[in-house]
Scaffold this active site. Structure first.
Site, PDB file in Angstrom:
ATOM      1  N   CYS A 118       0.851  -1.245  -0.037  1.00  0.00           N
ATOM      2  CA  CYS A 118      -0.068  -0.033  -0.088  1.00  0.00           C
ATOM      3  C   CYS A 118       0.875   1.309   0.207  1.00  0.00           C
ATOM      4  O   CYS A 118       0.457   2.307  -0.207  1.00  0.00           O
ATOM      5  CB  CYS A 118      -0.935   0.050   1.142  1.00  0.00           C
ATOM      6  N   HIS A 259      -3.539   6.981   2.597  1.00  0.00           N
ATOM      7  CA  HIS A 259      -3.778   5.786   2.196  1.00  0.00           C
ATOM      8  C   HIS A 259      -5.220   5.641   2.831  1.00  0.00           C
ATOM      9  O   HIS A 259      -5.352   5.786   4.067  1.00  0.00           O
ATOM     10  CB  HIS A 259      -2.705   4.808   2.552  1.00  0.00           C
ATOM     11  N   ASN A 289     -10.021  -0.432   0.610  1.00  0.00           N
ATOM     12  CA  ASN A 289      -8.631  -0.227   0.605  1.00  0.00           C
ATOM     13  C   ASN A 289      -8.126  -0.705  -0.588  1.00  0.00           C
ATOM     14  O   ASN A 289      -8.054  -2.018  -0.961  1.00  0.00           O
ATOM     15  CB  ASN A 289      -7.723  -0.957   1.682  1.00  0.00           C
TER      16      ASN A 289
HETATM   17  O1  UT7 Z   1      -2.734  -1.208   4.402  1.00  0.00           O
HETATM   18  C1  UT7 Z   1      -3.032  -2.067   5.603  1.00  0.00           C
HETATM   19  C2  UT7 Z   1      -4.202  -2.825   5.578  1.00  0.00           C
HETATM   20  N1  UT7 Z   1      -4.753  -3.169   6.772  1.00  0.00           N
HETATM   21  C3  UT7 Z   1      -5.100  -2.316   7.910  1.00  0.00           C
HETATM   22  O2  UT7 Z   1      -5.359  -1.363   7.872  1.00  0.00           O
HETATM   23  C4  UT7 Z   1      -6.011  -3.191   8.913  1.00  0.00           C
HETATM   24  C5  UT7 Z   1      -6.186  -2.593  10.242  1.00  0.00           C
HETATM   25  N2  UT7 Z   1      -6.987  -3.193  10.919  1.00  0.00           N
HETATM   26  C6  UT7 Z   1      -8.096  -3.142  11.000  1.00  0.00           C
HETATM   27  O3  UT7 Z   1      -8.857  -2.100  10.444  1.00  0.00           O
HETATM   28  C7  UT7 Z   1      -9.192  -3.926  12.073  1.00  0.00           C
HETATM   29  O4  UT7 Z   1      -8.062  -4.830  12.990  1.00  0.00           O
HETATM   30  C8  UT7 Z   1     -10.336  -4.920  11.420  1.00  0.00           C
HETATM   31  C9  UT7 Z   1     -11.088  -3.798  11.060  1.00  0.00           C
HETATM   32  C10 UT7 Z   1      -9.371  -5.663  10.181  1.00  0.00           C
HETATM   33  C11 UT7 Z   1     -10.873  -5.654  12.663  1.00  0.00           C
HETATM   34  O5  UT7 Z   1     -11.035  -5.166  13.529  1.00  0.00           O
HETATM   35  P1  UT7 Z   1     -11.046  -5.351  15.283  1.00  0.00           P
HETATM   36  O6  UT7 Z   1     -11.610  -4.385  15.968  1.00  0.00           O
HETATM   37  O7  UT7 Z   1      -9.246  -5.298  15.327  1.00  0.00           O
HETATM   38  O8  UT7 Z   1     -11.534  -6.781  15.134  1.00  0.00           O
HETATM   39  P2  UT7 Z   1     -10.923  -8.298  15.672  1.00  0.00           P
HETATM   40  O9  UT7 Z   1     -10.360  -8.656  14.585  1.00  0.00           O
HETATM   41  O10 UT7 Z   1     -10.206  -8.098  16.894  1.00  0.00           O
HETATM   42  O11 UT7 Z   1     -12.174  -8.939  15.969  1.00  0.00           O
HETATM   43  C12 UT7 Z   1     -13.159  -8.751  17.079  1.00  0.00           C
HETATM   44  C13 UT7 Z   1     -14.172  -9.596  16.780  1.00  0.00           C
HETATM   45  C14 UT7 Z   1     -13.825 -11.245  16.701  1.00  0.00           C
HETATM   46  O12 UT7 Z   1     -14.881 -11.909  17.603  1.00  0.00           O
HETATM   47  P3  UT7 Z   1     -14.497 -12.391  18.978  1.00  0.00           P
HETATM   48  O13 UT7 Z   1     -13.273 -13.338  18.841  1.00  0.00           O
HETATM   49  O14 UT7 Z   1     -14.093 -11.168  19.763  1.00  0.00           O
HETATM   50  O15 UT7 Z   1     -15.769 -13.013  19.177  1.00  0.00           O
HETATM   51  C15 UT7 Z   1     -13.819 -11.366  15.351  1.00  0.00           C
HETATM   52  O16 UT7 Z   1     -14.221 -12.719  15.081  1.00  0.00           O
HETATM   53  O17 UT7 Z   1     -14.746  -9.435  15.760  1.00  0.00           O
HETATM   54  C16 UT7 Z   1     -15.171 -10.458  15.113  1.00  0.00           C
HETATM   55  N3  UT7 Z   1     -15.450  -9.993  13.544  1.00  0.00           N
HETATM   56  C17 UT7 Z   1     -16.344 -10.002  12.859  1.00  0.00           C
HETATM   57  N4  UT7 Z   1     -17.717  -9.764  13.213  1.00  0.00           N
HETATM   58  C18 UT7 Z   1     -18.365  -9.208  12.307  1.00  0.00           C
HETATM   59  C19 UT7 Z   1     -14.047  -9.808  12.664  1.00  0.00           C
HETATM   60  N5  UT7 Z   1     -14.507  -9.478  11.496  1.00  0.00           N
HETATM   61  C20 UT7 Z   1     -15.822  -9.677  11.389  1.00  0.00           C
HETATM   62  C21 UT7 Z   1     -16.732  -8.985  10.440  1.00  0.00           C
HETATM   63  N6  UT7 Z   1     -18.046  -9.251  11.037  1.00  0.00           N
HETATM   64  N7  UT7 Z   1     -16.427  -8.673   9.594  1.00  0.00           N
END
Ligand code: UT7
Length: 337
Positions: A118, A259, A289
């Site tokens: 990116c 970005h 993204n």
């Molecule tokens: O160019 C670089 C590109 N990457 C980035 O910029 C990524 C930066 N990170 C993020 O944007 C965030 O970490 C995400 C949006 C990807 C994820 O958000 P988060 O708040 O870090 O969620 P998490 O992965 O810690 O998941 C929290 C909970 C989990 O459930 P449990 O284990 O707490 O029960 C996940 O299973 O949310 C669940 N979850 C979802 N629920 C509904 C993960 N993805 C989803 C989803 N819908 N799409």
């Protein structure tokens, strides 16, 4: 750079996105999620994806033609092509070489892909600046084109909500009026934390030897939480350093064009700079993204929608796999898009 370098002009910028829209609602057909969950955590409502035989090459070609037209040059004026591609349709011929052929450039100019995920656009701009500054090339086409959707694991709701496809292109030339459109630029990397975002290529050892314990699946794997923490702890202060190096005060710069990875990360940079919403260009809601293409897409669309007035300055910043990151303070001349 020293005092005797040749200044760079940003002469033309273009972008292209595929027609097909995938909304958050559409994703609920693939796994358990909701528009509300995705939008509150990322700021994304929909993204564009290639379909059928369409690839990043088509998008890159379209974006390149627009940038060339805006720059008012002919394809035969181009003397180097740099493609910032992390998900090209083919590893080789490289996207840049195929682009040379698609544009009908008959001269055997150099063309190569550069992978900085990116951050690719800012890496390519720094490389182009070196070439132009040293008098090696006069006119360089940068094409940032990716079809992330083709290597997204559409069963992984932690990554597939984020990415979209798109392309941006930039023509940069030796500046004939002596004015440099790059007021500062910096690129960085830290490979020791590179495992935060990985795409491991499917491969096999020679059948006569022991095979590797694990084989890559060619899909994006990401530790979203770690990437998020990395981005908010590294990028805002880095952007401030870029601004300081430009010799401008933060409030003298007209726009922040970051970005587009996550609206909350954009807001962390905005808060650090104390910029009002009008100064911050965000279109992540509609595209997700799009990797290295996200900055030129946000720039040109911002101009089309009247959010950006040209004849201004902007701070650009990117970060992504590698981990890589970069920033630049640039002049946006009238007529570039
Ligand atoms: O160019 C670089 C590109 N990457 C980035 O910029 C990524 C930066 N990170 C993020 O944007 C965030 O970490 C995400 C949006 C990807 C994820 O958000 P988060 O708040 O870090 O969620 P998490 O992965 O810690 O998941 C929290 C909970 C989990 O459930 P449990 O284990 O707490 O029960 C996940 O299973 O949310 C669940 N979850 C979802 N629920 C509904 C993960 N993805 C989803 C989803 N819908 N799409």
């Amino acid at each position: 750079m020293g005092n005797d370098y040749i200044p760079l002009r940003i002469a033309g910028v273009g972008y292209s996105v595929p027609e097909t829209v995938i909304t958050n609602e559409d994703l609920t057909k693939l796994y358990e999620t909701s528009d509300e969950w995705i939008y509150t955590r990322t700021g994304i409502k929909e993204r564009r994806v290639v379909s059928g035989n369409e690839t990043a090459l088509d998008l890159g070609f379209d974006a390149a033609k627009k940038a060339i037209e805006k720059a008012g040059i002919s394809v035969n004026d181009i003397d180097c092509i740099i493609a910032a591609a992390s998900v090209p349709p083919q590893l080789y011929p490289t996207l840049a070489c195929t682009m040379q052929a698609m544009l009908g450039i008959e001269k055997t100019i150099p063309a190569f892909d550069l992978t900085a995920a990116c951050t690719g656009l800012i890496y390519a701009l720094q490389v182009a600046r070196g070439f132009i500054g040293a008098g090696i090339y006069k006119t360089i086409l940068i094409v940032a084109a990716d079809n992330n959707s083709k290597i997204t694991n559409w069963e992984d709701r932690g990554t597939s909500i984020l990415f979209g496809d798109g392309a941006g292109a930039m023509v940069v030339t030796a500046s004939e009026d002596g004015i440099d459109d790059i007021l500062s630029i910096k690129i960085s990397a830290n490979g020791s934390i590179g495992q935060m975002i990985q795409t491991n290529m499917p491969s096999k050892c020679c059948p006569l030897v022991k095979q590797a314990d694990t084989v890559g699946d060619g899909l994006i794997h990401m530790n979203g939480k770690e990437v998020y923490k990395f981005a908010v702890s590294t990028v805002p202060s880095y952007v401030e350093e870029c601004i300081e190096a430009s010799g401008m005060a933060s409030d003298e710069i007209d726009y922040l064009i970051p970005h587009q990875a996550n609206q909350r990360i954009i807001e962390a940079i905005q808060n650090r700079l104390k910029y009002s919403d009008e100064k911050v260009i965000s279109n992540i809601k509609y595209y997700g993204n799009t990797s290295a293409a996200s900055i030129p897409i946000a720039l040109v669309e911002g101009v089309e929608q009247g959010k950006i007035k040209l004849g201004s300055t902007a701070v650009l910043c990117g970060f992504g796999a590698g981990m890589t990151w970069g920033g630049a303070v640039v002049r946006l001349r009238e007529g570039i898009c």
